[in-house]
Design an enzyme around this catalytic site. Structure first.
Site, short mmCIF file in Angstrom:
data_model
loop_
_atom_site.label_atom_id
_atom_site.label_comp_id
_atom_site.label_asym_id
_atom_site.label_seq_id
_atom_site.Cartn_x
_atom_site.Cartn_y
_atom_site.Cartn_z
N ASN A 190 50.54 42.82 40.36
CA ASN A 190 50.94 41.78 39.40
C ASN A 190 52.01 42.40 38.51
O ASN A 190 51.70 43.22 37.64
CB ASN A 190 49.71 41.34 38.58
N TRP A 191 53.26 42.00 38.76
CA TRP A 191 54.37 42.61 38.01
C TRP A 191 54.50 42.05 36.60
O TRP A 191 55.33 42.51 35.82
CB TRP A 191 55.68 42.43 38.78
N LYS A 192 53.71 41.02 36.28
CA LYS A 192 53.77 40.40 34.94
C LYS A 192 55.24 40.09 34.60
O LYS A 192 56.01 39.73 35.48
CB LYS A 192 53.08 41.31 33.92
N HIS A 204 44.61 34.28 34.64
CA HIS A 204 44.72 35.65 34.12
C HIS A 204 44.45 35.62 32.61
O HIS A 204 44.84 34.67 31.93
CB HIS A 204 46.12 36.21 34.41
N GLU A 234 45.88 37.04 30.28
CA GLU A 234 47.10 36.93 29.47
C GLU A 234 47.57 35.48 29.37
O GLU A 234 48.29 35.12 28.45
CB GLU A 234 48.19 37.86 30.04
N GLU A 252 38.66 41.23 35.97
CA GLU A 252 39.48 42.09 35.13
C GLU A 252 38.93 42.08 33.71
O GLU A 252 39.23 41.15 32.93
CB GLU A 252 40.92 41.58 35.09
N GLY A 310 45.70 47.45 30.94
CA GLY A 310 46.80 48.15 30.29
C GLY A 310 46.37 49.16 29.23
O GLY A 310 47.18 49.61 28.43
N SER A 327 43.68 48.88 34.67
CA SER A 327 44.01 50.31 34.66
C SER A 327 43.69 51.03 35.97
O SER A 327 43.33 52.21 35.97
CB SER A 327 43.32 51.02 33.48
N GLY A 329 48.34 46.09 37.69
CA GLY A 329 49.46 45.77 36.82
C GLY A 329 50.45 46.92 36.80
O GLY A 329 51.25 47.11 37.72
N GLY A 330 50.40 47.73 35.74
CA GLY A 330 51.37 48.80 35.51
C GLY A 330 51.65 49.68 36.72
O GLY A 330 52.81 49.99 37.03
P1 13P Z 1 46.94 47.12 34.44
O1 13P Z 1 46.75 47.60 35.85
O2 13P Z 1 48.29 47.41 33.88
O3 13P Z 1 45.80 47.51 33.54
O4 13P Z 1 46.88 45.50 34.50
C1 13P Z 1 45.84 44.89 35.17
C2 13P Z 1 46.14 43.45 35.30
O5 13P Z 1 46.13 42.70 34.33
C3 13P Z 1 46.51 42.95 36.64
O6 13P Z 1 46.51 41.56 36.68
#
Ligand code: 13P
Length: 257
Positions: free
Chosen positions: A10-12, A93, A95, A168, A174, A214, A235-236
Site C-alpha cells: 500500500n503505497w498510500k 483502511h 487512514e 491492521e 507506521g 510495521s 506500507g512503508g
Molecule cells: P506500515 O507498514 O507503514 O506500518 O503501514 C501499514 C499499513 O497501513 C498498510 O496498509
C-alpha cells in the site's frame, strides 16, 4: 486448497512517475517468486502506468466511491479504477476511517460497488491502542468487520477469490510497533471464525487474512509463521523493491503450519 501467501504493498500518498522503476523491479522480482502472490496499490495516478507494464504483479487502488458515477467532485468510481487496470481495491483502511470519517456503513456500500464492478476487495479492520488496552480489541474488530463487509447475500459465490481481510491494529501502523504473535494469532482466529459463520466452512476457511502494521523483512518470517496469517499489507516497507521483496521472500519460505 490453501491459497498462496498474498503480499500487498500500500503505497498510500507516495509515488510519482519516478517510482515506476521501483514498480518494475518489484514486478521482475515477483516473476522469480511465483509461490507468493504480489500486488501493489499505488496512488490512483500510477494505477494505469504500472498496470500497463506489469507482467506478474496485480495492481489495485486504495479507495473508491460507492456510486457508479455522478456529481462527486474529486471522487473515483470502482468502474473507473477497473478501467485503469485495477484488479482490486483496499477498503476501510484506518487512514480513511479516521482521516475521512468513513463509517462501517459507507465502507460496506463501497465494498458492494467494488464487487459489482468485478473487483476483488481487501477489507481492512483494526483497533486503536485505547481499545486494545481496554481488553475489547477482538469484540471491536469482529463488530467492525461484520458491519463493513457486504451481506453474504450480496457477495459473489467465489468469496475466497474476491474478498481478502487485512487486520491492521492502528497503533502498529507506521510506528515500528508490531502486535505480539499471540495477539495476532488470537485476532486472526477470531476473524476466521467470523468468516466461517458468514460464508460457510468451505469459503470462509479459504479467505486470506493479512496482517498489517510495521511489517519489515526483519520481522516478516515470525509474523508469517503465526497460524491463519495469509500474507501482509505493507506500507512503508513496500516503497522499495529491496525491502518489499524481502518480505515476499519470507512469505515463500516453508513454515511448520
Ligand atoms: P506500515 O507498514 O507503514 O506500518 O503501514 C501499514 C499499513 O497501513 C498498510 O496498509
Amino acid at each position: 486448497m490453501t491459497r498462496r501467501p498474498y503480499i500487498v504493498g500500500n503505497w498510500k500518498m507516495h509515488g510519482t512517475r519516478a517510482m515506476l522503476s521501483e514498480a518494475r523491479a518489484i514486478d521482475r522480482a515477483a516473476q522469480r517468486h511465483m509461490k507468493v502472490e504480489v500486488a501493489l496499490a499505488p496512488p490512483f495516478t500510477l494505477i494505469h502506468p504500472i498496470h500497463r507494464e506489469a507482467e506478474q504483479i496485480s495492481v489495485g487502488a486504495q479507495d473508491c466511491h460507492q456510486a457508479d458515477g455522478g456529481a462527486y467532485t474529486g471522487d473515483i468510481s470502482a468502474a473507473m479504477i477497473a478501467d485503469a487496470g485495477a484488479k482490486f481495491v483496499i477498503l476501510g483502511h484506518s487512514e480513511r476511517r479516521q482521516g475521512h470519517g468513513e463509517s462501517d456503513a459507507l465502507v460496506r456500500s463501497k465494498a458492494r460497488a467494488a464487487l459489482a464492478a468485478g473487483l476483488r476487495i481487501i477489507m481492512c479492520c483494526g483497533e486503536t491502542a485505547q481499545t486494545r488496552e481496554s481488553g475489547k480489541a477482538v469484540a471491536f474488530v469482529k463488530k467492525q468487520l461484520k458491519a463493513s463487509l457486504p451481506d453474504p447475500a450480496d457477495t459473489p459465490a467465489d468469496v475466497a477469490e474476491r474478498i481478502t481481510i487485512a487486520y491492521e491494529p492502528i497503533w502498529a501502523i507506521g510506528t515500528g510497533n508490531v502486535a505480539t504473535t499471540a495477539d495476532i494469532a488470537e485476532m486472526h482466529a477470531a476473524i476466521r471464525k467470523l468468516l466461517i459463520d458468514l460464508y460457510g466452512e468451505e469459503q470462509g476457511r479459504e479467505v486470506r487474512i493479512l496482517y498489517g502494521g510495521s511489517v519489515k523483512p526483519e520481522n516478516a518470517a515470525e509474523i508469517f509463521a503465526v497460524p491463519e496469517v495469509g500474507g501482509a499489507l505493507v506500507g512503508g516497507a513496500s516503497l522499495t523493491a529491496d525491502s518489499f521483496m524481502g518480505i515476499a521472500l519470507a512469505a515463500g519460505e516453508p513454515s511448520d503450519h
